[in-house]
Every structure is written in structure tokens, then in C-alpha cells.
Design a protein around this motif. Structure first.
Motif, PDB file in Angstrom:
ATOM      1  N   GLY A 242      -8.143   2.776  -0.380  1.00  0.00           N
ATOM      2  CA  GLY A 242      -6.549   2.384  -0.272  1.00  0.00           C
ATOM      3  C   GLY A 242      -5.940   3.705   0.311  1.00  0.00           C
ATOM      4  O   GLY A 242      -4.929   3.619   0.940  1.00  0.00           O
ATOM      5  N   LYS A 243      -6.043   4.682  -0.267  1.00  0.00           N
ATOM      6  CA  LYS A 243      -5.440   5.976  -0.099  1.00  0.00           C
ATOM      7  C   LYS A 243      -5.743   6.494   1.347  1.00  0.00           C
ATOM      8  O   LYS A 243      -4.948   6.926   2.098  1.00  0.00           O
TER       9      LYS A 243
ATOM     10  N   LEU B 123      -3.826   2.561  -5.872  1.00  0.00           N
ATOM     11  CA  LEU B 123      -4.756   2.609  -4.844  1.00  0.00           C
ATOM     12  C   LEU B 123      -6.100   2.756  -5.262  1.00  0.00           C
ATOM     13  O   LEU B 123      -6.229   3.825  -6.034  1.00  0.00           O
TER      14      LEU B 123
ATOM     15  N   LEU C 261      -9.008  -2.205  -1.680  1.00  0.00           N
ATOM     16  CA  LEU C 261      -7.797  -1.143  -1.479  1.00  0.00           C
ATOM     17  C   LEU C 261      -7.114  -0.742  -2.754  1.00  0.00           C
ATOM     18  O   LEU C 261      -6.370   0.097  -2.548  1.00  0.00           O
ATOM     19  N   LEU C 262      -7.029  -1.908  -3.521  1.00  0.00           N
ATOM     20  CA  LEU C 262      -6.031  -1.936  -4.537  1.00  0.00           C
ATOM     21  C   LEU C 262      -6.697  -2.201  -5.697  1.00  0.00           C
ATOM     22  O   LEU C 262      -7.573  -3.191  -5.755  1.00  0.00           O
TER      23      LEU C 262
ATOM     24  N   LEU D  59       0.755  -1.332  -0.037  1.00  0.00           N
ATOM     25  CA  LEU D  59      -0.042   0.027   0.002  1.00  0.00           C
ATOM     26  C   LEU D  59       0.938   1.396  -0.073  1.00  0.00           C
ATOM     27  O   LEU D  59       0.572   2.211  -0.715  1.00  0.00           O
TER      28      LEU D  59
ATOM     29  N   SER E 224       2.526   1.743  -3.462  1.00  0.00           N
ATOM     30  CA  SER E 224       1.671   2.248  -4.115  1.00  0.00           C
ATOM     31  C   SER E 224       0.958   3.378  -4.199  1.00  0.00           C
ATOM     32  O   SER E 224       0.610   4.148  -5.084  1.00  0.00           O
ATOM     33  N   TYR E 225       1.064   3.947  -2.877  1.00  0.00           N
ATOM     34  CA  TYR E 225       0.566   5.214  -2.597  1.00  0.00           C
ATOM     35  C   TYR E 225       1.334   6.295  -3.230  1.00  0.00           C
ATOM     36  O   TYR E 225       0.896   7.259  -3.760  1.00  0.00           O
TER      37      TYR E 225
END
Lengths: 178, 178
Positions: free
Chosen positions: A107-108, A103, A86-87, A49, A52-53
């Protein structure tokens, strides 16, 4: 170049660093686990996460490389994050064979909540580094360690993480976490 | 003392060290796994044998502490080593309630064979540290990292490992590993 050091020297050095490294990783693992526990994430999921963020659209192999995990680990935990909404897995417009992950808003939000819930007092690594912080006026840079990791993981690995830290530096609003 | 640094500073520091630590532990794990593979050991078993070899009689909780593992992990893998005839569980003469472990001759032989089979060229950590070795005239000491681990794991942890390295320094006969 490889002949100027003895086998004994190499063996003792590698054992010494192994012991320090295991102790360091254990305390960091505990710190992170304590931090992410309320979010029902494991360390791999948190790491995916997090990457990816900041990367905003990355392939599984990029995540694996930056997160220092097997491609299969990155893939399996990304799938779990997808199941939780979330993704998401997307196809590149210009090349449909390439999948990348991004995301979702949910997720963010989890990353932002994580940052908001961060407690410096609840971090054993930070506490243990305070005497050096007081001595140096800043947290230690561990430059020797950094040089070693640069030689192993490469310039791109270091640069991308550095970019992530710079994002974090800019985005982080101190008030948010009070 | 805890108030002079910002939350952001602590967060970025802990994330930065987490990334370095994960990368470092991964390379060390791979180095050790490649080294011990012919001996059919996993990292925990290797670590228990190693500590037991140098301490010559230690309790499970001492092994757990020095090996930075859970007591149950130390116990379970010690039991596996006992089944293979590499380690034995003994009672203290003066206090029968206290169990300690000791390597068997077969266990000692495995450590000696391991040392004999050590190849510095086959160690990514050593290779990656050579530029620092060439610069300093010796392998880096990672003193900041050492100070942090001393604050976390305590003086006894550092001292006992230091004793192990000094034993290793004395016992290690360079010719053996050629």
C-alpha cells in the motif's frame, strides 16, 4: 446575528457557491481520476490510502471524517483495499475492541508510485490557477473558502490535513518525480 | 510560464484544494438535498429544472454544460422530468432537427414552491459563512475560486450563471418566503 441578512441574499449566495463548488469538484475529480487510473483505484480508495499513509494507523471513523465520506463508504472501500493486500485491519494492543487500519508495504509503495507519477502539466486545476500564481507569486490560498470549511468541519479536520501537507512537504523529494 | 513553479508546490496546492473542494461540495449537497427532499427531486433533476426555469428553452447540451454534468445525465434526468410532466421536449420552428427543453407550468410551479420553501437557517453553508458576512458586511465573493472556475469553464459559463442570479435577484419577492 442571524437576522441581519435577507433570505434573498442567503439564497443567491448559496446558489452561487453551489455552482462554483460543483464546477470545482468536477475538475478536481477528473484530475484525480486521470492521475490514479493506471493504479486501478477509484477516488474513495485513493483517498483512504492517502489518509492512511500519512496518519499511520487510523480508525474507520477517522478515515470517514477526514475523507468526508460516510462511515459505510470508508469501511467498504477499506475492505476492498484489504482484499488487494494494500491495507490491513489490526486490533489495538491496549483495547482489543478497537480496530484500526494500516497500510501494508504494498500500500505504501502505491502511494510512493502515485507521487512519482504526478504530472503538474496534467492537472487542470493547476493550469487554471497559474494566472493567479503568476500574479501573487504563489498559488492562491482560498482563505475565505478555508474559513468556511473550518466553521463546518472543525479545527481538528483542518489541523490534521495541515499536518498531512507538512509531511508531504518534508517527504517529497523533488528528484523522485522527474 | 509553466516552469516557474515546482512539482511539489503544484501537488500540495492541488491536494489542498481537493480537500477543501470535497468538504465544500459535501455540505452543499446536504443543504440542497434537505431543501429539495419534500419535492421528490434529486440534485440533477433540481439542477435541470433550475437552469431551464431561468433559460426558458435550452438544449440538452446547454443544460449539461451549465449544470456541469454529462450530456447523458442531462438527457436521462430530463426524460424523467418529462415523464412527471415538469419538462417538455420541443422542436425549433426554424430547425426541426434541434430539440430544446422547456418547463411546463407544473415545472415552473415547483421552482416557485422551492424558492418559497427556502429557509436560510436550514443551510449549513450560509451559517458557516455568517462570521465572514459579519466581518465584510456581505457574504464572501470567493474571487480567487471564481477566477479559477472562469479559466476552466469559460466566460460564457460565468456570464450565464450571473444572468440567472440577476433574474433571481429581480424576481425574488422577499414576502413570498416569509
Amino acid at each position: 446575528m442571524g437576522e441581519i441578512y435577507s433570505m434573498k441574499e442567503a439564497l443567491i449566495f448559496s446558489q452561487r457557491v453551489a455552482q462554483l463548488s460543483k464546477a470545482l469538484w468536477k475538475v478536481i475529480e477528473n484530475d484525480i481520476q486521470r492521475w490514479i487510473k493506471p493504479f486501478n483505484l477509484n477516488i474513495n480508495e485513493y483517498h483512504i490510502l492517502w489518509i492512511s499513509y500519512y496518519l499511520n494507523g487510523s480508525s474507520i471513523s477517522e478515515i470517514a471524517e477526514l475523507g468526508v465520506m460516510h462511515v459505510s463508504t470508508a469501511f467498504n472501500f477499506s475492505k476492498k483495499l484489504e482484499e488487494r493486500g494494500l491495507l490491513q485491519f489490526l486490533k489495538r494492543e491496549d483495547d482489543k475492541r478497537n480496530t484500526y487500519t494500516q497500510l501494508t508495504d504494498k500500500g505504501k509503495e502505491i502511494i510512493i508510485s502515485l507521487l512519482e507519477s504526478y504530472q503538474r502539466e496534467d492537472n487542470d486545476l493547476v493550469s487554471a490557477s497559474l494566472p493567479l500564481r503568476n500574479l501573487y507569486g504563489k498559488f492562491p490560498e482560498l482563505l475565505e473558502l478555508k474559513a468556511i470549511i473550518r466553521n463546518i468541519n472543525g479545527e481538528k479536520f483542518m489541523d490534521t490535513h495541515e499536518q498531512i501537507f507538512q509531511h508531504l512537504e518534508k517527504d517529497f523529494i523533488e528528484e523522485k518525480v522527474k
